[in-house]
Design a protein around this motif. Structure first.
Motif, mmCIF file in Angstrom:
data_model
loop_
_atom_site.group_PDB
_atom_site.id
_atom_site.type_symbol
_atom_site.label_atom_id
_atom_site.label_comp_id
_atom_site.label_asym_id
_atom_site.label_seq_id
_atom_site.Cartn_x
_atom_site.Cartn_y
_atom_site.Cartn_z
ATOM 1 N N ILE A 1 14.790 -54.944 -34.904
ATOM 2 C CA ILE A 1 14.070 -54.866 -33.631
ATOM 3 C C ILE A 1 13.880 -53.420 -33.193
ATOM 4 O O ILE A 1 12.844 -53.051 -32.644
ATOM 5 C CB ILE A 1 14.775 -55.703 -32.530
ATOM 6 N N TYR A 2 14.852 -52.559 -33.442
ATOM 7 C CA TYR A 2 14.757 -51.161 -33.021
ATOM 8 C C TYR A 2 13.669 -50.422 -33.797
ATOM 9 O O TYR A 2 12.950 -49.595 -33.250
ATOM 10 C CB TYR A 2 16.113 -50.464 -33.164
ATOM 11 N N GLU A 3 13.563 -50.725 -35.071
ATOM 12 C CA GLU A 3 12.512 -50.122 -35.888
ATOM 13 C C GLU A 3 11.132 -50.592 -35.408
ATOM 14 O O GLU A 3 10.197 -49.798 -35.308
ATOM 15 C CB GLU A 3 12.726 -50.490 -37.354
ATOM 16 N N SER A 4 11.028 -51.871 -35.092
ATOM 17 C CA SER A 4 9.766 -52.415 -34.582
ATOM 18 C C SER A 4 9.370 -51.752 -33.270
ATOM 19 O O SER A 4 8.214 -51.372 -33.081
ATOM 20 C CB SER A 4 9.877 -53.930 -34.373
ATOM 21 N N VAL A 5 10.331 -51.596 -32.375
ATOM 22 C CA VAL A 5 10.051 -50.963 -31.083
ATOM 23 C C VAL A 5 9.648 -49.506 -31.275
ATOM 24 O O VAL A 5 8.741 -49.006 -30.603
ATOM 25 C CB VAL A 5 11.260 -51.100 -30.132
ATOM 26 N N ALA A 6 10.270 -48.814 -32.211
ATOM 27 C CA ALA A 6 9.914 -47.420 -32.487
ATOM 28 C C ALA A 6 8.484 -47.328 -33.025
ATOM 29 O O ALA A 6 7.727 -46.439 -32.636
ATOM 30 C CB ALA A 6 10.898 -46.807 -33.472
ATOM 31 N N ILE A 7 8.104 -48.245 -33.890
ATOM 32 C CA ILE A 7 6.750 -48.267 -34.443
ATOM 33 C C ILE A 7 5.738 -48.538 -33.340
ATOM 34 O O ILE A 7 4.713 -47.854 -33.226
ATOM 35 C CB ILE A 7 6.641 -49.322 -35.564
ATOM 36 N N ILE A 8 6.028 -49.526 -32.501
ATOM 37 C CA ILE A 8 5.129 -49.865 -31.390
ATOM 38 C C ILE A 8 5.017 -48.693 -30.422
ATOM 39 O O ILE A 8 3.930 -48.366 -29.935
ATOM 40 C CB ILE A 8 5.610 -51.144 -30.676
ATOM 41 N N SER A 9 6.130 -48.025 -30.172
ATOM 42 C CA SER A 9 6.131 -46.882 -29.259
ATOM 43 C C SER A 9 5.260 -45.744 -29.781
ATOM 44 O O SER A 9 4.470 -45.153 -29.028
ATOM 45 C CB SER A 9 7.561 -46.396 -29.057
ATOM 46 N N LYS A 10 5.384 -45.434 -31.055
ATOM 47 C CA LYS A 10 4.578 -44.351 -31.629
ATOM 48 C C LYS A 10 3.096 -44.703 -31.625
ATOM 49 O O LYS A 10 2.244 -43.861 -31.328
ATOM 50 C CB LYS A 10 5.054 -44.033 -33.043
ATOM 51 N N ARG A 11 2.780 -45.947 -31.932
ATOM 52 C CA ARG A 11 1.372 -46.375 -31.905
ATOM 53 C C ARG A 11 0.844 -46.359 -30.472
ATOM 54 O O ARG A 11 -0.300 -45.979 -30.229
ATOM 55 C CB ARG A 11 1.235 -47.774 -32.518
ATOM 56 N N SER A 12 1.669 -46.747 -29.530
ATOM 57 C CA SER A 12 1.277 -46.727 -28.125
ATOM 58 C C SER A 12 0.940 -45.313 -27.667
ATOM 59 O O SER A 12 -0.043 -45.098 -26.954
ATOM 60 C CB SER A 12 2.393 -47.317 -27.269
ATOM 61 N N ASN A 13 1.743 -44.343 -28.086
ATOM 62 C CA ASN A 13 1.461 -42.944 -27.748
ATOM 63 C C ASN A 13 0.131 -42.488 -28.353
ATOM 64 O O ASN A 13 -0.628 -41.776 -27.711
ATOM 65 C CB ASN A 13 2.592 -42.033 -28.215
ATOM 66 N N GLN A 14 -0.154 -42.908 -29.586
ATOM 67 C CA GLN A 14 -1.420 -42.557 -30.222
ATOM 68 C C GLN A 14 -2.602 -43.139 -29.438
ATOM 69 O O GLN A 14 -3.604 -42.459 -29.204
ATOM 70 C CB GLN A 14 -1.469 -43.081 -31.657
ATOM 71 N N ILE A 15 -2.474 -44.392 -29.033
ATOM 72 C CA ILE A 15 -3.536 -45.053 -28.279
ATOM 73 C C ILE A 15 -3.740 -44.378 -26.931
ATOM 74 O O ILE A 15 -4.874 -44.139 -26.510
ATOM 75 C CB ILE A 15 -3.225 -46.557 -28.100
ATOM 76 N N ALA A 16 -2.642 -44.028 -26.258
ATOM 77 C CA ALA A 16 -2.733 -43.376 -24.959
ATOM 78 C C ALA A 16 -3.456 -42.039 -25.070
ATOM 79 O O ALA A 16 -4.292 -41.696 -24.219
ATOM 80 C CB ALA A 16 -1.341 -43.183 -24.360
ATOM 81 N N VAL A 17 -3.175 -41.283 -26.119
ATOM 82 C CA VAL A 17 -3.840 -39.996 -26.323
ATOM 83 C C VAL A 17 -5.335 -40.211 -26.583
ATOM 84 O O VAL A 17 -6.181 -39.492 -26.036
ATOM 85 C CB VAL A 17 -3.176 -39.212 -27.482
ATOM 86 N N GLU A 18 -5.679 -41.207 -27.399
ATOM 87 C CA GLU A 18 -7.085 -41.499 -27.684
ATOM 88 C C GLU A 18 -7.835 -41.880 -26.416
ATOM 89 O O GLU A 18 -8.949 -41.401 -26.180
ATOM 90 C CB GLU A 18 -7.203 -42.633 -28.697
ATOM 91 N N ILE A 19 -7.235 -42.737 -25.593
ATOM 92 C CA ILE A 19 -7.873 -43.172 -24.355
ATOM 93 C C ILE A 19 -8.047 -41.990 -23.408
ATOM 94 O O ILE A 19 -9.098 -41.823 -22.789
ATOM 95 C CB ILE A 19 -7.063 -44.307 -23.685
ATOM 96 N N LYS A 20 -7.020 -41.171 -23.298
ATOM 97 C CA LYS A 20 -7.084 -40.010 -22.399
ATOM 98 C C LYS A 20 -8.163 -39.031 -22.849
ATOM 99 O O LYS A 20 -8.922 -38.523 -22.016
ATOM 100 C CB LYS A 20 -5.732 -39.318 -22.333
#
Length: 113
Positions: A27-46
């Motif tokens: 679960i921790y690895e999954s959350v880390a992957i989701i977190s990194k992808r979320s940061n990428q998406i946030a940067v793209e949107i911004k």
């Protein structure tokens, strides 16, 4: 990427933790992957939002006059209504649309050979 076409929910959804760790086994690895992808998406949107709002940028030094542009307000509302980056990233992860790799596991495989 068109975030409006994402199947991610706009509101928070309760999820089964076991569904998140099916792919990685952790679960921790999954959350880390989701977190990194979320940061990428946030940067793209911004970046996308800033690029669109640059068209309306006023370079006046006076604070007395502030113009409200209807198109600028509509663009801002569009981005406010989008799903949050974490929800988009979680949906992408559950759909199997996120590529990830673990360099420590890659090194272990090459050392074992």
């Amino acid at each position: 990427m068109d975030y409006k076409k994402s199947k991610a929910p706009v509101n928070t959804v309760t999820r089964n933790i076991m569904d998140l760790c099916d792919e990685t086994g952790n679960i921790y690895e999954s959350v880390a992957i989701i977190s990194k992808r979320s940061n990428q998406i946030a940067v793209e949107i911004k970046q996308d939002l800033n690029k669109k709002l640059q068209e309306f940028a006023s370079y006046n030094d006076s604070l007395e006059e502030v113009f409200e542009n209807r198109e600028q307000i509509e663009i801002s509302r569009y981005y406010e209504k989008l799903p949050k980056p974490t929800l988009i990233a979680t949906q992408e992860f559950l759909d199997g649309n996120v590529y990830y790799r673990d360099p420590s596991k890659d090194n272990a495989n090459t050392n074992a050979e």
